[in-house]
Motif scaffolding. Structure first.
Motif, mmCIF file in Angstrom:
data_model
loop_
_atom_site.group_PDB
_atom_site.id
_atom_site.type_symbol
_atom_site.label_atom_id
_atom_site.label_comp_id
_atom_site.label_asym_id
_atom_site.label_seq_id
_atom_site.Cartn_x
_atom_site.Cartn_y
_atom_site.Cartn_z
ATOM 1 N N GLY A 153 -9.452 -0.082 6.802
ATOM 2 C CA GLY A 153 -8.066 -0.365 7.175
ATOM 3 C C GLY A 153 -7.149 -0.162 5.991
ATOM 4 O O GLY A 153 -7.462 -0.587 4.875
ATOM 5 N N VAL A 154 -6.020 0.501 6.232
ATOM 6 C CA VAL A 154 -5.041 0.778 5.179
ATOM 7 C C VAL A 154 -3.678 0.271 5.620
ATOM 8 O O VAL A 154 -3.237 0.536 6.745
ATOM 9 C CB VAL A 154 -4.957 2.291 4.878
ATOM 10 C CG1 VAL A 154 -3.902 2.568 3.814
ATOM 11 C CG2 VAL A 154 -6.311 2.835 4.438
ATOM 12 N N ASP A 155 -3.009 -0.455 4.731
ATOM 13 C CA ASP A 155 -1.646 -0.900 5.001
ATOM 14 C C ASP A 155 -0.890 -1.007 3.679
ATOM 15 O O ASP A 155 -1.485 -1.339 2.642
ATOM 16 C CB ASP A 155 -1.635 -2.257 5.710
ATOM 17 C CG ASP A 155 -0.316 -2.533 6.415
ATOM 18 O OD1 ASP A 155 -0.263 -2.382 7.646
ATOM 19 O OD2 ASP A 155 0.678 -2.888 5.736
ATOM 20 N N VAL A 156 0.410 -0.738 3.735
ATOM 21 C CA VAL A 156 1.223 -0.745 2.520
ATOM 22 C C VAL A 156 1.560 -2.156 2.053
ATOM 23 O O VAL A 156 1.966 -2.346 0.897
ATOM 24 C CB VAL A 156 2.510 0.077 2.759
ATOM 25 C CG1 VAL A 156 3.510 -0.709 3.620
ATOM 26 C CG2 VAL A 156 3.143 0.524 1.448
ATOM 27 N N ASP A 157 1.370 -3.147 2.920
ATOM 28 C CA ASP A 157 1.802 -4.520 2.638
ATOM 29 C C ASP A 157 0.633 -5.360 2.129
ATOM 30 O O ASP A 157 -0.295 -5.656 2.890
ATOM 31 C CB ASP A 157 2.377 -5.137 3.917
ATOM 32 C CG ASP A 157 3.064 -6.467 3.683
ATOM 33 O OD1 ASP A 157 2.682 -7.179 2.735
ATOM 34 O OD2 ASP A 157 3.985 -6.805 4.445
ATOM 35 N N PRO A 158 0.643 -5.785 0.875
ATOM 36 C CA PRO A 158 -0.479 -6.566 0.339
ATOM 37 C C PRO A 158 -0.639 -7.928 0.998
ATOM 38 O O PRO A 158 -1.759 -8.468 1.040
ATOM 39 C CB PRO A 158 -0.158 -6.693 -1.152
ATOM 40 C CG PRO A 158 1.306 -6.423 -1.272
ATOM 41 C CD PRO A 158 1.647 -5.481 -0.169
ATOM 42 N N VAL A 159 0.444 -8.495 1.519
ATOM 43 C CA VAL A 159 0.337 -9.780 2.220
ATOM 44 C C VAL A 159 -0.496 -9.612 3.491
ATOM 45 O O VAL A 159 -1.352 -10.442 3.822
ATOM 46 C CB VAL A 159 1.735 -10.332 2.552
ATOM 47 C CG1 VAL A 159 1.631 -11.585 3.414
ATOM 48 C CG2 VAL A 159 2.506 -10.636 1.281
ATOM 49 N N LEU A 160 -0.256 -8.526 4.213
ATOM 50 C CA LEU A 160 -1.011 -8.276 5.440
ATOM 51 C C LEU A 160 -2.471 -7.967 5.136
ATOM 52 O O LEU A 160 -3.372 -8.414 5.853
ATOM 53 C CB LEU A 160 -0.372 -7.135 6.225
ATOM 54 C CG LEU A 160 1.096 -7.319 6.628
ATOM 55 C CD1 LEU A 160 1.536 -6.185 7.551
ATOM 56 C CD2 LEU A 160 1.330 -8.676 7.288
ATOM 57 N N ILE A 161 -2.715 -7.216 4.076
ATOM 58 C CA ILE A 161 -4.098 -6.921 3.696
ATOM 59 C C ILE A 161 -4.837 -8.200 3.304
ATOM 60 O O ILE A 161 -6.004 -8.401 3.661
ATOM 61 C CB ILE A 161 -4.137 -5.884 2.555
ATOM 62 C CG1 ILE A 161 -3.701 -4.509 3.062
ATOM 63 C CG2 ILE A 161 -5.526 -5.812 1.933
ATOM 64 C CD1 ILE A 161 -4.644 -3.881 4.077
ATOM 65 N N ALA A 162 -4.167 -9.083 2.587
ATOM 66 C CA ALA A 162 -4.801 -10.349 2.211
ATOM 67 C C ALA A 162 -5.164 -11.163 3.449
ATOM 68 O O ALA A 162 -6.236 -11.789 3.514
ATOM 69 C CB ALA A 162 -3.877 -11.155 1.300
ATOM 70 N N ALA A 163 -4.292 -11.144 4.453
ATOM 71 C CA ALA A 163 -4.585 -11.856 5.701
ATOM 72 C C ALA A 163 -5.758 -11.220 6.424
ATOM 73 O O ALA A 163 -6.613 -11.917 6.994
ATOM 74 C CB ALA A 163 -3.351 -11.867 6.593
ATOM 75 N N ALA A 164 -5.819 -9.879 6.422
ATOM 76 C CA ALA A 164 -6.948 -9.184 7.057
ATOM 77 C C ALA A 164 -8.260 -9.566 6.381
ATOM 78 O O ALA A 164 -9.273 -9.820 7.053
ATOM 79 C CB ALA A 164 -6.725 -7.675 6.998
ATOM 80 N N GLU A 165 -8.259 -9.604 5.072
ATOM 81 C CA GLU A 165 -9.469 -9.967 4.340
ATOM 82 C C GLU A 165 -9.902 -11.391 4.669
ATOM 83 O O GLU A 165 -11.107 -11.682 4.760
ATOM 84 C CB GLU A 165 -9.228 -9.826 2.849
ATOM 85 C CG GLU A 165 -9.062 -8.383 2.392
ATOM 86 C CD GLU A 165 -8.644 -8.261 0.947
ATOM 87 O OE1 GLU A 165 -8.874 -7.182 0.353
ATOM 88 O OE2 GLU A 165 -8.062 -9.230 0.399
ATOM 89 N N GLN A 166 -8.939 -12.277 4.869
ATOM 90 C CA GLN A 166 -9.258 -13.675 5.159
ATOM 91 C C GLN A 166 -9.719 -13.865 6.603
ATOM 92 O O GLN A 166 -10.713 -14.563 6.858
ATOM 93 C CB GLN A 166 -8.035 -14.556 4.903
ATOM 94 C CG GLN A 166 -8.273 -16.029 5.197
ATOM 95 C CD GLN A 166 -7.066 -16.888 4.851
ATOM 96 O OE1 GLN A 166 -6.136 -16.443 4.196
ATOM 97 N NE2 GLN A 166 -7.074 -18.131 5.301
ATOM 98 N N ASP A 167 -9.015 -13.250 7.547
ATOM 99 C CA ASP A 167 -9.270 -13.503 8.962
ATOM 100 C C ASP A 167 -10.357 -12.613 9.548
ATOM 101 O O ASP A 167 -11.020 -12.999 10.519
ATOM 102 C CB ASP A 167 -7.985 -13.299 9.774
ATOM 103 C CG ASP A 167 -6.916 -14.327 9.432
ATOM 104 O OD1 ASP A 167 -7.213 -15.299 8.703
ATOM 105 O OD2 ASP A 167 -5.761 -14.150 9.888
ATOM 106 N N TYR A 168 -10.538 -11.418 8.982
ATOM 107 C CA TYR A 168 -11.484 -10.462 9.548
ATOM 108 C C TYR A 168 -12.327 -9.838 8.433
ATOM 109 O O TYR A 168 -12.222 -8.640 8.143
ATOM 110 C CB TYR A 168 -10.746 -9.364 10.322
ATOM 111 C CG TYR A 168 -9.885 -9.884 11.448
ATOM 112 C CD1 TYR A 168 -10.442 -10.260 12.674
ATOM 113 C CD2 TYR A 168 -8.501 -9.999 11.295
ATOM 114 C CE1 TYR A 168 -9.655 -10.736 13.710
ATOM 115 C CE2 TYR A 168 -7.707 -10.473 12.322
ATOM 116 C CZ TYR A 168 -8.285 -10.840 13.517
ATOM 117 O OH TYR A 168 -7.493 -11.313 14.548
#
Length: 220
Positions: free
Chosen positions: A77-92
């Motif tokens: 998964g690739v996204d420009v927003d580090p906040v969203l990536i951090a949430a992805a790492e935590q939730d999934y």
């Protein structure tokens, strides 16, 4: 990323730094309430053999890629927003989550093989990239696609990216339309539809990214 054109999403979050966190919490609340937030992912799963490689382009907080990992696929998964990536790492946890600009997509340079069976771009992502980079984003998808792979993109009307222009840009980027739908559960697309889900394959002569670690000729 110096000198690059910020995406519309980055402009939005720069103006409202709390927006990314609001977005994350919104989907966490929907999931907690039992709302179905995985419709896009189920469609993609139905297109794949188990254990396929999927690129979740503009993955946000990970709901699509997270589901696809859980049912047995290999997900980046690739996204420009580090906040969203951090949430992805935590939730999934499980997929490879990367902060990156889709307009500069070059996963082999980061040690990740190209040649994805499906590239999925959901959540209106194409309307949040910088308008001047739209063709670059689509060309990046083409370069990262397996020869028999498919790209699945969905977004709504009245968001500043007209459907005919999008389809023209996709063709210029080397993508061929396989089918068009008005919903992620494959309702027919008509001229009156306010949402488009388009499925593409790579056209003859479309651009390709060659993985330097690869020994085959798939991208030559």
């Amino acid at each position: 990323m110096s000198g690059r054109t910020p995406s519309k999403w980055e402009q939005l979050t720069a103006a409202d730094p709390a927006h990314s966190t609001f977005y994350v919490e919104r989907f966490r609340a929907l999931a907690a309430d039992g709302t179905d937030i995985f419709g896009e992912a189920r469609l993609v799963d139905a297109m794949l053999e188990r254990g396929s490689r999927v690129l979740d382009a503009g993955c946000g907080p990970g709901r699509v890629g997270g589901y696809l990992h859980r049912v047995g696929h290999v997900v980046v998964g690739v996204d420009v927003d580090p906040v969203l990536i951090a949430a992805a790492e935590q939730d999934y946890p499980g997929p490879t989550w990367i902060v990156g600009d889709l307009a500069e997509l070059d996963l082999p340079s980061r040690g990740i093989t190209a040649g994805f069976e499906v590239i999925v771009c959901a959540g209106n992502v194409m309307t949040f990239v910088a308008p001047t980079t739209r063709q670059a984003v689509l060309a990046g998808f083409t370069r990262h696609l397996a020869p028999a792979g498919r790209v699945v993109i969905g977004f709504g009307a009245d968001r500043g990216y007209e459907f005919p222009q999008f389809l023209s840009d996709a063709a210029a980027a080397g993508l061929t339309v396989d089918s068009r739908h008005s919903t992620w559960d494959l309702r027919p697309f008509t001229d009156e539809s306010d949402f488009l889900v388009a499925v593409f394959s790579r056209g003859e002569g479309g651009p390709a990214t060659r993985d330097p670690a690869s020994s085959d000729d798939r991208y030559s």
